[in-house]
Design a protein around this motif. Structure first.
Motif, PDB file in Angstrom:
ATOM      1  N   LYS A  80      29.524 -34.147 -30.205  1.00  0.00           N
ATOM      2  CA  LYS A  80      28.840 -33.736 -31.426  1.00  0.00           C
ATOM      3  C   LYS A  80      29.190 -32.302 -31.759  1.00  0.00           C
ATOM      4  CE  LYS A  80      24.800 -36.653 -31.591  1.00  0.00           C
ATOM      5  NZ  LYS A  80      23.369 -36.697 -31.841  1.00  0.00           N
ATOM      6  N   SER A  81      29.321 -32.032 -33.045  1.00  0.00           N
ATOM      7  CA  SER A  81      29.522 -30.647 -33.470  1.00  0.00           C
ATOM      8  C   SER A  81      28.155 -30.051 -33.787  1.00  0.00           C
ATOM      9  CB  SER A  81      30.453 -30.580 -34.679  1.00  0.00           C
ATOM     10  OG  SER A  81      29.917 -31.291 -35.758  1.00  0.00           O
ATOM     11  N   HIS A  91      24.972 -22.389 -39.269  1.00  0.00           N
ATOM     12  CA  HIS A  91      25.117 -22.082 -40.688  1.00  0.00           C
ATOM     13  C   HIS A  91      26.347 -22.725 -41.301  1.00  0.00           C
ATOM     14  CE1 HIS A  91      26.073 -19.634 -44.263  1.00  0.00           C
ATOM     15  NE2 HIS A  91      24.754 -19.611 -44.402  1.00  0.00           N
ATOM     16  N   PHE A  92      27.514 -22.455 -40.735  1.00  0.00           N
ATOM     17  CA  PHE A  92      28.756 -22.982 -41.310  1.00  0.00           C
ATOM     18  C   PHE A  92      29.024 -24.374 -40.750  1.00  0.00           C
ATOM     19  CE2 PHE A  92      29.339 -18.351 -41.417  1.00  0.00           C
ATOM     20  CZ  PHE A  92      29.578 -18.185 -42.765  1.00  0.00           C
ATOM     21  N   PRO A  93      29.072 -25.406 -41.593  1.00  0.00           N
ATOM     22  CA  PRO A  93      29.309 -26.760 -41.076  1.00  0.00           C
ATOM     23  C   PRO A  93      30.733 -26.922 -40.545  1.00  0.00           C
ATOM     24  CG  PRO A  93      29.147 -26.776 -43.474  1.00  0.00           C
ATOM     25  CD  PRO A  93      28.826 -25.377 -43.023  1.00  0.00           C
ATOM     26  N   ILE A  94      30.829 -27.439 -39.343  1.00  0.00           N
ATOM     27  CA  ILE A  94      32.126 -27.657 -38.705  1.00  0.00           C
ATOM     28  C   ILE A  94      32.683 -28.989 -39.191  1.00  0.00           C
ATOM     29  CG2 ILE A  94      33.296 -27.992 -36.498  1.00  0.00           C
ATOM     30  CD1 ILE A  94      31.100 -26.305 -35.207  1.00  0.00           C
ATOM     31  N   ASN A  95      33.918 -28.973 -39.687  1.00  0.00           N
ATOM     32  CA  ASN A  95      34.588 -30.193 -40.132  1.00  0.00           C
ATOM     33  C   ASN A  95      35.617 -30.582 -39.085  1.00  0.00           C
ATOM     34  OD1 ASN A  95      33.188 -30.139 -42.583  1.00  0.00           O
ATOM     35  ND2 ASN A  95      34.694 -28.750 -43.467  1.00  0.00           N
ATOM     36  N   ILE A  96      35.616 -31.859 -38.700  1.00  0.00           N
ATOM     37  CA  ILE A  96      36.558 -32.372 -37.715  1.00  0.00           C
ATOM     38  C   ILE A  96      37.411 -33.439 -38.388  1.00  0.00           C
ATOM     39  CG2 ILE A  96      36.816 -33.559 -35.510  1.00  0.00           C
ATOM     40  CD1 ILE A  96      34.130 -32.394 -34.691  1.00  0.00           C
ATOM     41  N   LYS A 109      26.938 -38.587 -38.520  1.00  0.00           N
ATOM     42  CA  LYS A 109      27.375 -37.292 -39.035  1.00  0.00           C
ATOM     43  C   LYS A 109      27.728 -36.359 -37.883  1.00  0.00           C
ATOM     44  CE  LYS A 109      25.933 -33.662 -42.139  1.00  0.00           C
ATOM     45  NZ  LYS A 109      25.173 -32.510 -41.754  1.00  0.00           N
ATOM     46  N   ASP A 110      28.854 -35.665 -38.011  1.00  0.00           N
ATOM     47  CA  ASP A 110      29.293 -34.637 -37.052  1.00  0.00           C
ATOM     48  C   ASP A 110      29.474 -35.182 -35.639  1.00  0.00           C
ATOM     49  OD1 ASP A 110      29.153 -32.752 -39.100  1.00  0.00           O
ATOM     50  OD2 ASP A 110      27.059 -32.299 -38.669  1.00  0.00           O
ATOM     51  N   GLU A 111      29.958 -36.414 -35.500  1.00  0.00           N
ATOM     52  CA  GLU A 111      30.142 -36.992 -34.173  1.00  0.00           C
ATOM     53  C   GLU A 111      31.491 -37.705 -34.101  1.00  0.00           C
ATOM     54  OE1 GLU A 111      27.019 -38.925 -31.195  1.00  0.00           O
ATOM     55  OE2 GLU A 111      27.530 -40.273 -32.826  1.00  0.00           O
ATOM     56  N   ILE A 112      32.205 -37.519 -32.986  1.00  0.00           N
ATOM     57  CA  ILE A 112      33.458 -38.218 -32.745  1.00  0.00           C
ATOM     58  C   ILE A 112      33.382 -38.898 -31.378  1.00  0.00           C
ATOM     59  CG2 ILE A 112      34.884 -36.711 -34.183  1.00  0.00           C
ATOM     60  CD1 ILE A 112      35.825 -35.320 -31.619  1.00  0.00           C
ATOM     61  N   MET A 113      34.326 -39.806 -31.131  1.00  0.00           N
ATOM     62  CA  MET A 113      34.332 -40.574 -29.903  1.00  0.00           C
ATOM     63  C   MET A 113      35.743 -40.570 -29.324  1.00  0.00           C
ATOM     64  SD  MET A 113      33.212 -44.581 -29.608  1.00  0.00           S
ATOM     65  CE  MET A 113      33.652 -44.772 -31.308  1.00  0.00           C
ATOM     66  N   LEU A 114      35.865 -40.204 -28.049  1.00  0.00           N
ATOM     67  CA  LEU A 114      37.136 -40.241 -27.327  1.00  0.00           C
ATOM     68  C   LEU A 114      37.133 -41.458 -26.412  1.00  0.00           C
ATOM     69  CD1 LEU A 114      37.452 -36.511 -26.251  1.00  0.00           C
ATOM     70  CD2 LEU A 114      38.495 -37.600 -28.204  1.00  0.00           C
ATOM     71  N   GLU A 115      38.217 -42.254 -26.456  1.00  0.00           N
ATOM     72  CA  GLU A 115      38.295 -43.454 -25.645  1.00  0.00           C
ATOM     73  C   GLU A 115      39.625 -43.491 -24.901  1.00  0.00           C
ATOM     74  OE1 GLU A 115      35.680 -46.576 -28.325  1.00  0.00           O
ATOM     75  OE2 GLU A 115      37.876 -46.706 -28.353  1.00  0.00           O
ATOM     76  N   GLY A 116      39.591 -44.064 -23.696  1.00  0.00           N
ATOM     77  CA  GLY A 116      40.810 -44.212 -22.918  1.00  0.00           C
ATOM     78  C   GLY A 116      40.533 -44.875 -21.584  1.00  0.00           C
ATOM     79  N   ASN A 117      41.603 -45.161 -20.837  1.00  0.00           N
ATOM     80  CA  ASN A 117      41.474 -45.830 -19.545  1.00  0.00           C
ATOM     81  C   ASN A 117      41.427 -44.865 -18.378  1.00  0.00           C
ATOM     82  OD1 ASN A 117      41.537 -48.337 -20.734  1.00  0.00           O
ATOM     83  ND2 ASN A 117      43.755 -48.482 -20.616  1.00  0.00           N
ATOM     84  N   ASP A 118      41.984 -43.676 -18.532  1.00  0.00           N
ATOM     85  CA  ASP A 118      42.050 -42.703 -17.447  1.00  0.00           C
ATOM     86  C   ASP A 118      40.942 -41.673 -17.640  1.00  0.00           C
ATOM     87  OD1 ASP A 118      42.766 -41.103 -15.365  1.00  0.00           O
ATOM     88  OD2 ASP A 118      44.773 -40.636 -16.101  1.00  0.00           O
ATOM     89  N   ILE A 119      40.003 -41.623 -16.697  1.00  0.00           N
ATOM     90  CA  ILE A 119      38.856 -40.714 -16.839  1.00  0.00           C
ATOM     91  C   ILE A 119      39.309 -39.262 -16.832  1.00  0.00           C
ATOM     92  CG2 ILE A 119      38.319 -40.642 -14.382  1.00  0.00           C
ATOM     93  CD1 ILE A 119      35.341 -40.570 -15.221  1.00  0.00           C
ATOM     94  N   VAL A 155      31.655 -27.742 -30.366  1.00  0.00           N
ATOM     95  CA  VAL A 155      31.723 -29.200 -30.238  1.00  0.00           C
ATOM     96  C   VAL A 155      31.478 -29.514 -28.778  1.00  0.00           C
ATOM     97  CG1 VAL A 155      33.119 -31.249 -30.622  1.00  0.00           C
ATOM     98  CG2 VAL A 155      33.385 -29.298 -32.127  1.00  0.00           C
ATOM     99  N   TYR A 156      30.433 -30.283 -28.494  1.00  0.00           N
ATOM    100  CA  TYR A 156      29.992 -30.525 -27.133  1.00  0.00           C
ATOM    101  C   TYR A 156      29.940 -32.017 -26.833  1.00  0.00           C
ATOM    102  CZ  TYR A 156      28.460 -25.672 -27.425  1.00  0.00           C
ATOM    103  OH  TYR A 156      28.427 -24.314 -27.595  1.00  0.00           O
ATOM    104  N   VAL A 157      30.125 -32.387 -25.550  1.00  0.00           N
ATOM    105  CA  VAL A 157      30.003 -33.778 -25.115  1.00  0.00           C
ATOM    106  C   VAL A 157      28.528 -34.141 -25.107  1.00  0.00           C
ATOM    107  CG1 VAL A 157      30.370 -35.385 -23.202  1.00  0.00           C
ATOM    108  CG2 VAL A 157      32.097 -33.664 -23.723  1.00  0.00           C
ATOM    109  N   SER A 158      28.189 -35.229 -25.804  1.00  0.00           N
ATOM    110  CA  SER A 158      26.792 -35.637 -25.877  1.00  0.00           C
ATOM    111  C   SER A 158      26.500 -36.888 -25.065  1.00  0.00           C
ATOM    112  CB  SER A 158      26.384 -35.872 -27.335  1.00  0.00           C
ATOM    113  OG  SER A 158      27.157 -36.915 -27.894  1.00  0.00           O
ATOM    114  N   GLU A 159      27.531 -37.720 -24.804  1.00  0.00           N
ATOM    115  CA  GLU A 159      27.290 -38.964 -24.082  1.00  0.00           C
ATOM    116  C   GLU A 159      28.575 -39.411 -23.384  1.00  0.00           C
ATOM    117  OE1 GLU A 159      25.851 -43.522 -25.116  1.00  0.00           O
ATOM    118  OE2 GLU A 159      25.819 -41.997 -26.661  1.00  0.00           O
ATOM    119  N   LYS A 160      28.412 -39.912 -22.146  1.00  0.00           N
ATOM    120  CA  LYS A 160      29.535 -40.455 -21.381  1.00  0.00           C
ATOM    121  C   LYS A 160      29.179 -41.890 -21.008  1.00  0.00           C
ATOM    122  CE  LYS A 160      30.477 -36.012 -19.163  1.00  0.00           C
ATOM    123  NZ  LYS A 160      30.604 -35.320 -17.876  1.00  0.00           N
TER     124      LYS A 160
END
Length: 159
Positions: A59-60, A64-69, A106-116, A144-149
């Motif tokens: 999550k970003s 004040h300033f909105p972060i765009n990813i 809003k303001d959330e991305i997801m990283l996916e893969g097989n190798d931790i 931008v911080y990790v919110s869930e694993k």
């Protein structure tokens, strides 16, 4: 789908059977015995990665300033715009085998893969690209911080 790891630094023998893998070490000192548990963990992580996959949600956070990813280049390049109002665009190339997708929130991305290791290192590279410099980090918590694993596919419970 595959992952690989080398344990060349340790003199050991891996003996695969139908249901298990045995690790054998002779005349080991304390460091070699500690490495055996590390190799076991790597093997378990590789099996979990191939069977289920790894998913990190990020999550970003901004005051004040909105972060765009932006996710470009076939889901392998992440661009961070407007961090702390700066015009500089931060670009992070994801490691091999890692893809990035928007989650729909809003303001959330997801990283996916097989190798931790590659998934967590890619998440760390994105987080480190948005570190605050020359300011009080207790006050400026933007980034931008990790919110869930979690895993990509949850296995059904065997009852």
């Amino acid at each position: 789908v595959s992952t690989q790891s080398t344990g060349k630094h340790l003199q050991c023998e891996l003996i695969p059977s139908k249901t298990s893998i045995t690790i054998r070490v002779w005349f080991a000192n304390r460091k070699a015995i500690a490495c055996v548990r590390t190799i076991c963990s790597h093997i378990e992580n590789m099996f979990t990665g191939v069977r289920q996959g790894y998913k990190y949600k990020m999550k970003s956070v901004y005051a004040h300033f909105p972060i765009n990813i932006n996710i470009i280049n076939d889901n392998t390049l992440v661009e961070v715009h407007n961090f702390l109002g700066e015009k500089f665009v931060r670009k992070v190339n994801l490691l091999p085998g890692v893809t990035c997708k928007p989650t729909g929130n809003k303001d959330e991305i997801m990283l996916e893969g097989n190798d931790i290791e590659n998934v967590s290192r890619s998440a760390a590279l994105i987080q480190q690209s948005t570190t605050v410099k020359n300011k009080d980090i207790r006050k400026f918590l933007d980034g931008v911080y990790v919110s869930e694993k979690t895993h990509i596919d949850e296995l059904p419970e065997d009852d």
